[in-house]
Design an enzyme around this catalytic site. Sequence first.
Site, PDB file in Angstrom:
ATOM      1  CG  HIS A 194      -2.182  -0.501   1.153  1.00  0.00           C
ATOM      2  ND1 HIS A 194      -2.603  -1.330   2.144  1.00  0.00           N
ATOM      3  CD2 HIS A 194      -2.657  -1.874  -0.155  1.00  0.00           C
ATOM      4  CE1 HIS A 194      -3.709  -2.395   1.799  1.00  0.00           C
ATOM      5  NE2 HIS A 194      -3.576  -2.481   0.233  1.00  0.00           N
ATOM      6  CG  ASN A 242      -6.004 -10.433  14.712  1.00  0.00           C
ATOM      7  OD1 ASN A 242      -5.026  -8.618  14.747  1.00  0.00           O
ATOM      8  ND2 ASN A 242      -6.491  -9.550  13.323  1.00  0.00           N
TER       9      ASN A 242
END
Length: 235
Positions: free
Chosen positions: A106, A198
Amino acid sequence: MTRIVVLTGAGISAESGVPTFRGPDGLWEGHAIDDVATPEAYERDPDTVLAFYDARRRAAASVVPNAAHRALARLEGAIGEDLLVVTQNVDDLHERAGSGNLVHMHGELRRALCLNCGSRPTWDGDLIDRPACPACGERMLRPDVVWFGEMPYELDRIEQAVVACDLFVSIGTSGAVYPAAGYVALAAAFGARTLELNLEPTDAAVPFDDARTGPAGELVPAWVDEIIAARSPRS
């Protein structure tokens, strides 16, 4: 040798003090996403967009890599090119921790993109005052960050690595933004084992083989220790 692809998201940098992209109020550091993260926003109000990313660049420079970043750099030191880290983050915490085999899909806060010549110079200063491009001299620099509606970088390289890997690991990512969200399914389809590290399990279209919950700064170093120990010669 086990080939590993690690995908990292905002959760790994949040422990260093970098705000996560998707807050519960739908805002990004007080801004609506459509106001700061689309080409249309830049065309409509470039000053707001440039000021936003200038502030983020300064903020990112003030934080330091955490134990999770350092652990991934340690893993690269142990297994070399058998590890590729693909990050959705635009900060440089992986690099500052020591990672080198890295893809910023990104873009990067510490780069500018010239809309005139396409160069992507390293950039640590502000862009709000329209500085000249070092390559062509035109004052058409914007943040080298992939906005909504734009194509992420190095997708071919990432896909080839995911298809060829033996283990795919997702760290601190919501699993909500494509194409990154589809990599676990792609890896699994080609026979890789999959692992999620996570704070809480994500609702992936294809479940991970193993999911561990907790802070990245605790989970990642422990997992790296396991991988390095498994690859060490038995005495």
